[in-house]
Structure formats: C-alpha cells, structure tokens
Design an enzyme around this catalytic site. Structure first.
Site, PDB file in Angstrom:
ATOM      1  N   CYS A 221       0.196  -1.307 -19.791  1.00 56.72           N
ATOM      2  CA  CYS A 221       0.217  -0.506 -18.564  1.00 56.72           C
ATOM      3  C   CYS A 221       1.136  -1.161 -17.546  1.00 56.72           C
ATOM      4  CB  CYS A 221      -1.209  -0.396 -18.015  1.00 56.72           C
ATOM      5  SG  CYS A 221      -1.313   0.422 -16.426  1.00 56.72           S
TER       6      CYS A 221
ATOM      7  N   HIS B  39       0.833  -1.197   0.000  1.00 58.72           N
ATOM      8  CA  HIS B  39       0.000   0.000   0.000  1.00 58.72           C
ATOM      9  C   HIS B  39       0.873   1.255   0.000  1.00 58.72           C
ATOM     10  CE1 HIS B  39      -2.902  -2.710   2.508  1.00 58.72           C
ATOM     11  NE2 HIS B  39      -2.763  -3.125   1.273  1.00 58.72           N
TER      12      HIS B  39
END
Length: 747
Positions: A677, A364
């Site tokens: 991507c 995160h």
C-alpha cells in the site's frame, strides 16, 4: 538632527508623490525621482536598478551616471555592490566603494569618480524588486538618519512598482502580475488541472503610501493596534486552557501587539511621511526579509507570528477583510501559503487544483487533497506574492510545476498533455471490469485507498476490487474536538454500505508524526516520525482505541469487518492491540450488540524491525499490508519530507527490492496474505516490478488503478523477473534502467 531629517524626509516624500502624479510615462517618473532624491540628499548620483528576471538587475534610471548606460548596464544577483545588496537584502554603506570587497567597475556608467556608496534594497513583503543607490564624490559614510530616509523612500518605490507606476519598455519595467511565471515545487497529489487563481487569503493592497498629516496617521495606527490587542485577548480567552500550542502562538501575538519597539518604529515611519498602512507594511517587509535569512526554527516561527499579526493590522487599517467581494471562478485553483484540512474540506471538490507555498507531502492538506483527487503542489515558493485572483494558472501535479499566466506555447503543450491523459482514462475505462491478469496468467488484486465518504464513488468507477486502506484519522483531524462514538458508527456504517459488499480495510487511528490532533497534542519531539504515533498512541491511550473499535464493531452490524493496526514495530504491540480487540468484542457481546459475521485483524508493516519478527507473528496475524511510504524512508534513513534526500533513493533499488522479496518469502511460508500500500503501488512501473517479485495485492489512489491495470495486462512477469535478476547479477544499484529499456523494446 533627527527632527530635521524627519522633516526633510516628509518633504522628499511629498515631492515624490507630486512627481508620480499625473499622466506621466513610467520612464519619465523614474527619471524625475532619481533627480529629486539626488537633489534632496545632496548627492551627485541617484540610480534605480530593477529586476528584469529573478537573477538579473538592470539600470533603469539614473541622475549623475552616464545616461547611455540606462537599460544597457546589467548585473547578476550578487555581482558588484548593487548585486550584493539585492542578494543579501541588506544595506551597503561605504565611504570607499572601489576598495570595498565585491565592488565591480562598470566602465560604461562613468561611476569611477564617485567614492561614497549607499545601496538599499527595494522590496515589498520579502519580494525583492530592485536596488536604490546614491553616490557622491566625497568619501564619507552616510549617516544613520540618511540611511533610514533612503529605506523609507525605497519602500515607497516598492509600493509604486507594485501598483504599476513605472511601467515602460523592456523586461525590467514590464507590468507586475502580468508576466508569465513558473513555480517548481513538490508533488503532493498527482494530476493535471487548468483554471483560474482563487487566493485563500487575498493580499492587502496599500494605495495611500504617503500621508500629509502624521498626527492623524499616528492616531489611526494607535486605534488599529488597540483593536488588534482586544482581538488577540478575546482569542486567548476563547482558547482557554484547552490548547497549549494555540495559547503559545496567541501569547506571542500578544507580546508583539504590545511591543513598544514595534510601535515606536512604525510611528517613526509615520513621522517620516508614510501612512499608517505603509508603516505597518514596511515593518512587515523587514520581518519577511529576516525570515528568509534565519535558520533557527524558533526565530522563524516568531517572525511568522509577526507577519500574521501585521496582516491582521493591515486588514483593520484598510478595511480589507478576507471577504473582498470577489466571486470565485468556475474553475478555481486554490493558491495559499498553507491551509488546514477542515478549511480544505469546506472547498471540497469545487477546486480543480491546489498550490501551496508551504505544506508537505504528508500534511493534513495533502491527505485531504489525495482523498478528493485534487492535484496538489507544495513548496511553491513565493507564489502568493505574484498571483492575483482570476489569473490563469495551470497545475502539473505529475512534475510539481505551476504555470501562472502561461504564454501560448505553454498553454498548447499543457492542453495536449491534459488531452492525452483524458484519452488514456478513456482507454482505462474499457478495461475497468476486467481483471489485472498478466500475460503469463498471474492475477493481481487492485484496491483503492480512501479516507472520506467522497472517495467511495470511485470504488465502482475506478474498477477497484475493494478498499485496501481506509484512513480513519481524517474524521479526527478536521475537528476541534474528539468525535462522538455515535458519529463514528454512522460514518463507518455508511462506508460499508457504499462498498456494497466489497472488502474494506479500516486502519485504526494513525496520528502523531505529521498528523497531530488539535485537541490531543503531545509534547514537542525532536523527531516526530520516530516518536509517539499510531499504535503507540493507541496503546498508551486505550480508551480512544477502544471507542474506535466499538464504533467499527457496531457499524459492521453483522457484516464482515477488517481492521488493521498501523506502525506496528514488534510482535508484542500487535498482540496487545489484538487483546484489546478481543476484550472489546467480548464486552460488545455482553451488551447485546450484533457482532461482525467475520473478523480479520491485520497490521501495517512500516518498520524494518517487523519484517524480522518471530515466525509466530506471521502465523498469528490475519494479513499484512506494507506501508511503502514509511517503510522506504526508514529503510534508507531518508525523510520523505526532505527534498534533499528523499529523491536520492529509488524504490527499484536492488537492496530495497531484495528486502521486500524477503517479506514476500516469509509470508509465503506462513501463508499470510500480503499487500503493498502506498504511492509506489500506484506507479505503473513500480507496481509491475512489485508484482514480479511476488506481490498479488496492491492498494493505491483510485486514479492509479487504470494505468496500473493497463500495464500489468501487457506484462509477462516471468520475463520481467529475468530482467530484474540479470540487473541484480550485474551489480546494478537499481533495476529501473534495465526495466525501462525492456519496456521500450516491448512497445
């Protein structure tokens, strides 16, 4: 016997304190200490070895060995019995040292006449500082009480070393926290930054190591432990039944806080002359040393729990809370063991860089750091034990290196690098509004990845044509509860407003694997990356996906809307997700909400299986975006979080390029828009090769758009395709060497 030894230990510690008092040079202190220890333990020899660098120990003081050997005798980590103690961080106690495996004879010391050997590590919070040794002519093993007493003394020496009591000439006796240090970790976010250390969790400093009143110290310890227990019980009460994982951690805290063995060991340390704080830190040091030696994840977690609990107890005893009153520097580089996304967002763009001991490239914190374009290094082992608030630090996010207190040579070279990067950015600014058109006339669309509102100003400044990937999970990850639909509507609407008509591809929730919501945790999985994640979670919990799709539709409010489903592994998953979108659109229409002007529904191709889906899939899907990070790890069966394997496989590997070419070809036959991507899209050489095999749309972090566009505008893709084809024909494993040689010839 035990009581007599404890009393002797207290006397020895008292004499040590006297020896260390006053304005005495570091060498003189060490000399006094070795004499006192040898005398108190009835041994002919006491020696202190300290590290001069991370691999070399140096004899810094001795009573009983040849004085000419001081600062001359050195040994590598693991060399001889002393080196063995330092490497294993365990006691070596033998009655016949010369016959003990690993013994190495040092003729300059004159130790051949001494049979008995007892060596204990000098360590602080898992940080090895040296080795304390006693020897005697009489062949005997030292008693457990004697070993224990010497360990207590070694702990005091570690604290004194930390506080600079033994500073003198030479590397082994140079002041700690003043020497330059380099930490090599893993790149979490590229970039370079210079600044000063800001510790996320300031280290507790224990200054009163030795205490005269064991009764009072025991009382202080019991009072602090009781306060700790009450605090843990309150945390458990607050956690309730909402978070089972947090409950498990807190239950472990409660178990340790109520551990009679833990309490007994600390009280024994106090009875031997240590202060309450020092007794806690001694146990913490032993736990950290064990933590570094066990491979069992469960045991490591429990030792980590004990370590955290010890920190809490130390803060109670010393009164040193997280807020130390220190002022954050103007150019802070955050240094921490680890940090959560919400805490990192609180710092925001004020940070110049981040260096973590733990973490991962997919954590995160890494996601937020990328969103904020802050250079990040993870796995920088032991940096928190060495760094102090305000220390000068340089972070090389390109190489994964942090330079702490760098010398002038490093500073000059690093600043030259930063200047070169700044000059390059100036050049990129000049082509910001120009197309990424190659020399042979091909045009490549360059888009940016985003996940926070803070990213959106980069849309204009970077020259990106749109947002190729907007990560919607960040708004879920940084909260302790599910965001409300109205909050998501407002956020997505602001994103579309900021895009000013440019295309934004919203990826639906990509949670699971390394992105676990604190309020919706699945059961433990043996391999989370291949488990219950992304589209699988969305389809199993359609209420969450429906709520997000409603928010996106309402945020569009009549504008074009582009939605992409992550981690689709088979055609049926895409169809099921699309059916859910169709139902949501129909429901929104019935409710009278304005529908999007146009709707594109795509999928991320992150699993090799989807590349071989039926032609019908390629015909039905509105667009595809290759998720390069996941696709690459699954293609090579190499976990991208595992440093041992992730660097073994090259994006420009012929097999991987051939696989990608197959996807380009299938999309070409069905006229399915295709983009790439991921991290590789933002690396100029990789981006150039992706364009050469047929990709005409790439999505990357904003800072990469300039470098990628610059190289593409100088490249003839027809010539590059031939270089790639020739390398493949020659049977080369990777086309990278041939491509790099071709680039050198072009410059």
């Amino acid at each position: 016997m035990a009581e007599r030894q404890e009393t002797g230990s207290r006397k020895l510690l008292g004499r040590l304190r006297d020896a260390m008092a006053g304005n005495v040079e570091g060498q003189a202190r060490l000399d006094r200490i070795t004499h006192l220890i040898a005398d108190s333990m009835g041994c002919e020899v006491c020696s202190i070895y300290l590290f001069r660098d991370e691999d070399t120990l140096e004899l810094c003081a001795t009573e009983g060995l040849n004085q000419d050997a001081v600062h001359e005798t050195r040994m590598k980590l693991g060399e001889g019995l002393v080196g063995m103690v330092a490497r294993r961080r365990r006691v070596v106690n033998t009655a016949d040292a010369p016959q003990t495996k690993g013994f190495r004879y040092m003729p300059e010391t004159g130790e051949e006449v001494f049979s008995s050997f007892l060596g204990v590590p000098i360590q602080r919070l898992g940080d090895a500082l040296g080795v304390l040794v006693v020897q005697s002519r009489t062949a005997r093993e030292f008693l457990p009480d004697e070993v224990y007493a010497l360990e207590v003394v070694a702990m005091v020496l570690a604290e004194m070393t930390e506080l600079g009591a033994f500073v003198g000439e030479g590397a082994a006796m140079s002041a700690r926290h003043l020497q330059p240090a380099m930490y090599r970790g893993t790149v979490g976010q590229e970039g370079a930054a210079e600044g000063h250390v800001w510790l996320h969790e300031p280290r507790v400093v224990v200054t009163n190591v030795i205490a005269d009143d064991p009764v009072r110290e025991s009382e202080r310890l019991r009072e602090a432990v009781e306060q700790l227990r009450v605090g843990v019980d309150k945390m458990l009460e607050i956690a309730g039944n909402h978070d089972k994982d947090q409950q498990q951690v807190l239950e472990a805290y409660r178990m340790f806080a109520n551990s009679k063995g833990w309490m007994r060991r600390m009280e024994e340390d106090i009875s031997n002359g240590l202060s309450a704080e020092a007794s806690v830190e001694k146990e913490q040091s032993l736990a950290r040393a064990r933590m570094g030696q066990v491979s069992d994840n469960y045991l490591r977690e429990r030792l980590s729990d004990l370590d955290d609990l010890s920190n809490r107890l130390l803060r109670i005893l010393t009164g040193q809370g997280a807020d130390t009153g220190a002022e954050m520097p103007a150019d802070p580089i955050l240094v921490a063991r680890n940090i959560g996304p919400a805490e990192l967002l609180e710092y925001g763009r004020s940070l110049k860089g981040i260096v973590l001991e733990e973490g991962s490239v997919g954590s995160h914190a890494a996601i937020v750091a990328r969103a904020l374009a802050i250079p990040l290094i993870v796995h920088a082992s032991r940096v928190t034990t060495e760094a102090l608030n305000g220390d000068h630090i340089m972070v090389d996010g390109e190489q994964g290196i942090a330079h702490l207190r760098p010398d002038d040579t490093v500073v000059t070279a690093f600043r030259d690098k930063i200047a070169m990067l700044a000059a390059a950015q100036e050049r990129y600014t000049s082509i910001r509004d120009k197309p990424a058109q190659t020399r042979n006339g091909a045009v490549v669309s360059l888009h940016m990845n985003a996940g926070l509102m803070a990213d959106l100003p980069s849309l204009v400044n970077s020259g990106a044509e749109g947002v190729g990937l907007f990560r919607t999970e960040l708004q879920f990850l940084v909260r302790n509860q599910m965001p409300r639909r109205s909050e998501l509507v407002a956020l997505y609407a602001r994103v579309l407003d900021a895009a000013q008509g440019r295309r934004v591809v919203f990826r639906t929730l990509d949670i699971g694997s390394d992105k676990v919501l604190p309020y919706m945790k699945p059961n433990d999985e043996p391999n989370p990356a291949l488990g219950w994640r992304a589209i699988r979670v969305g389809l199993d919990k359609p209420g969450i996906m429906r709520m997000q799709l409603q928010a996106l539709i309402r945020a569009a409010n009549g504008r074009p809307l582009t939605v992409m489903f992550p981690f689709v592994a088979q055609f049926e998953e895409y169809r099921e997700a699309r059916r859910l979108m169709d139902k949501t659109m129909a429901a929104e229409k019935r409710l009278g909400h304005v529908l999007p002007e146009s709707l594109e529904i795509g999928a991320m191709l992150e699993t090799p299986s989807l590349a071989f889906a039926p032609v019908k899939f390629f015909e039905e899907v509105d667009f595809l975006s290759i998720g390069g990070n996941d696709l690459k790890q699954f293609f090579f069966a190499a976990d991208r979080e595992n440093e041992r394997v992730r660097r073994r496989y090259d994006t420009l590997n012929v097999s991987f390029l051939s696989f990608l070419e197959g996807i380009v070809e299938r999309c070409g036959l069905t006229k399915t828009p295709l983009s790439f991507c991921g991290e590789d899209a933002g690396r100029p050489v990789e981006a150039m090769c992706l364009a050469a095999i047929g990709f005409r749309s790439l999505s990357m972090r904003p800072a990469s758009i300039g470098p990628v566009k610059s190289l593409l505008r100088r490249t003839d893709l027809d010539k590059l395709r031939k270089i790639i084809a020739d390398a493949r024909h020659r049977g080369e494993m990777s086309v990278r060497p041939s491509v790099m040689e071709w680039l050198r010839q072009q410059s």
